[in-house]
Design a protein around this motif. Structure first.
Motif, PDB file in Angstrom:
ATOM      1  N   MET A   1       0.829  -1.215   0.000  1.00 55.76           N
ATOM      2  CA  MET A   1       0.000   0.000   0.000  1.00 55.76           C
ATOM      3  C   MET A   1       0.859   1.259   0.000  1.00 55.76           C
ATOM      4  O   MET A   1       0.572   2.219  -0.722  1.00 55.76           O
ATOM      5  CB  MET A   1      -0.956  -0.003   1.190  1.00 55.76           C
ATOM      6  N   LEU A   2       1.908   1.259   0.810  1.00 52.11           N
ATOM      7  CA  LEU A   2       2.775   2.443   0.857  1.00 52.11           C
ATOM      8  C   LEU A   2       3.498   2.659  -0.468  1.00 52.11           C
ATOM      9  O   LEU A   2       3.532   3.776  -0.999  1.00 52.11           O
ATOM     10  CB  LEU A   2       3.783   2.300   1.995  1.00 52.11           C
ATOM     11  N   GLY A   3       4.073   1.595  -0.993  1.00 51.43           N
ATOM     12  CA  GLY A   3       4.762   1.721  -2.280  1.00 51.43           C
ATOM     13  C   GLY A   3       3.811   2.034  -3.419  1.00 51.43           C
ATOM     14  O   GLY A   3       4.110   2.856  -4.289  1.00 51.43           O
ATOM     15  N   GLY A   4       2.665   1.376  -3.400  1.00 52.19           N
ATOM     16  CA  GLY A   4       1.671   1.615  -4.452  1.00 52.19           C
ATOM     17  C   GLY A   4       1.124   3.027  -4.436  1.00 52.19           C
ATOM     18  O   GLY A   4       0.876   3.614  -5.493  1.00 52.19           O
ATOM     19  N   ALA A   5       0.933   3.595  -3.270  1.00 49.85           N
ATOM     20  CA  ALA A   5       0.432   4.967  -3.173  1.00 49.85           C
ATOM     21  C   ALA A   5       1.432   5.944  -3.787  1.00 49.85           C
ATOM     22  O   ALA A   5       1.049   6.884  -4.494  1.00 49.85           O
ATOM     23  CB  ALA A   5       0.151   5.329  -1.724  1.00 49.85           C
ATOM     24  N   ARG A   6       2.708   5.726  -3.530  1.00 51.73           N
ATOM     25  CA  ARG A   6       3.730   6.615  -4.097  1.00 51.73           C
ATOM     26  C   ARG A   6       3.788   6.479  -5.619  1.00 51.73           C
ATOM     27  O   ARG A   6       3.870   7.468  -6.337  1.00 51.73           O
ATOM     28  CB  ARG A   6       5.086   6.300  -3.496  1.00 51.73           C
ATOM     29  N   ILE A   7       3.751   5.255  -6.098  1.00 53.27           N
ATOM     30  CA  ILE A   7       3.804   5.042  -7.548  1.00 53.27           C
ATOM     31  C   ILE A   7       2.522   5.547  -8.204  1.00 53.27           C
ATOM     32  O   ILE A   7       2.553   6.183  -9.258  1.00 53.27           O
ATOM     33  CB  ILE A   7       4.043   3.554  -7.866  1.00 53.27           C
ATOM     34  N   GLY A   8       1.379   5.284  -7.564  1.00 50.45           N
ATOM     35  CA  GLY A   8       0.104   5.734  -8.112  1.00 50.45           C
ATOM     36  C   GLY A   8       0.022   7.249  -8.221  1.00 50.45           C
ATOM     37  O   GLY A   8      -0.499   7.780  -9.205  1.00 50.45           O
TER      38      GLY A   8
ATOM     39  N   GLY B   1      -4.738   9.206  -7.502  1.00 50.38           N
ATOM     40  CA  GLY B   1      -3.557   8.400  -7.811  1.00 50.38           C
ATOM     41  C   GLY B   1      -3.078   7.619  -6.599  1.00 50.38           C
ATOM     42  O   GLY B   1      -2.732   6.444  -6.698  1.00 50.38           O
ATOM     43  N   SER B   2      -3.071   8.274  -5.459  1.00 54.47           N
ATOM     44  CA  SER B   2      -2.633   7.594  -4.234  1.00 54.47           C
ATOM     45  C   SER B   2      -3.567   6.445  -3.882  1.00 54.47           C
ATOM     46  O   SER B   2      -3.120   5.355  -3.518  1.00 54.47           O
ATOM     47  CB  SER B   2      -2.588   8.569  -3.061  1.00 54.47           C
ATOM     48  N   PHE B   3      -4.859   6.681  -3.967  1.00 56.50           N
ATOM     49  CA  PHE B   3      -5.831   5.652  -3.618  1.00 56.50           C
ATOM     50  C   PHE B   3      -5.741   4.465  -4.567  1.00 56.50           C
ATOM     51  O   PHE B   3      -5.695   3.305  -4.127  1.00 56.50           O
ATOM     52  CB  PHE B   3      -7.252   6.230  -3.628  1.00 56.50           C
TER      53      PHE B   3
END
Length: 93
Positions: free
Chosen positions: A19-26, A36-38
């Motif tokens: 979730m943390l990595g995905g939020a940054r990439i999103g 994007g974060s969500f």
């Protein structure tokens, strides 16, 4: 610790990291605030959960084995023969 506990811990760690990595990439891919974060956090959580279940259990098993070897008492060294035991007895002259 049984297999169910290991899988649960691994899954939770994977979800969190994903979730943390995905939020940054999103947020970098979709530069719309919150969207994007969500989206990245949701996708990262799903991927992280699956990766965590597989990789996390192996990491826990490896760490447990490593700690067990550190806790083990060292084996007793083999008894050495006394000094000079290999010498041939003196022949009478």
């Amino acid at each position: 610790m049984d297999e169910v506990d290991k899988e649960s811990i691994s899954k939770t760690a994977g979800i969190s990291a994903g979730m943390l990595g995905g939020a940054r990439i999103g947020q970098a891919v979709i530069p719309i605030p919150v969207v994007g974060s969500f989206a990245g956090a949701v996708l990262g959580g799903v991927v992280g959960s699956e990766v965590g279940k597989r990789v996390g259990k192996a990491l826990i098993n490896g760490a447990t084995a490593f700690v067990d070897t550190l806790k083990a008492t060292p084996a007793e060294p083999a008894a050495l023969p006394p000094a000079g035991a290999d010498d041939e007895p003196a022949s009478p002259s």
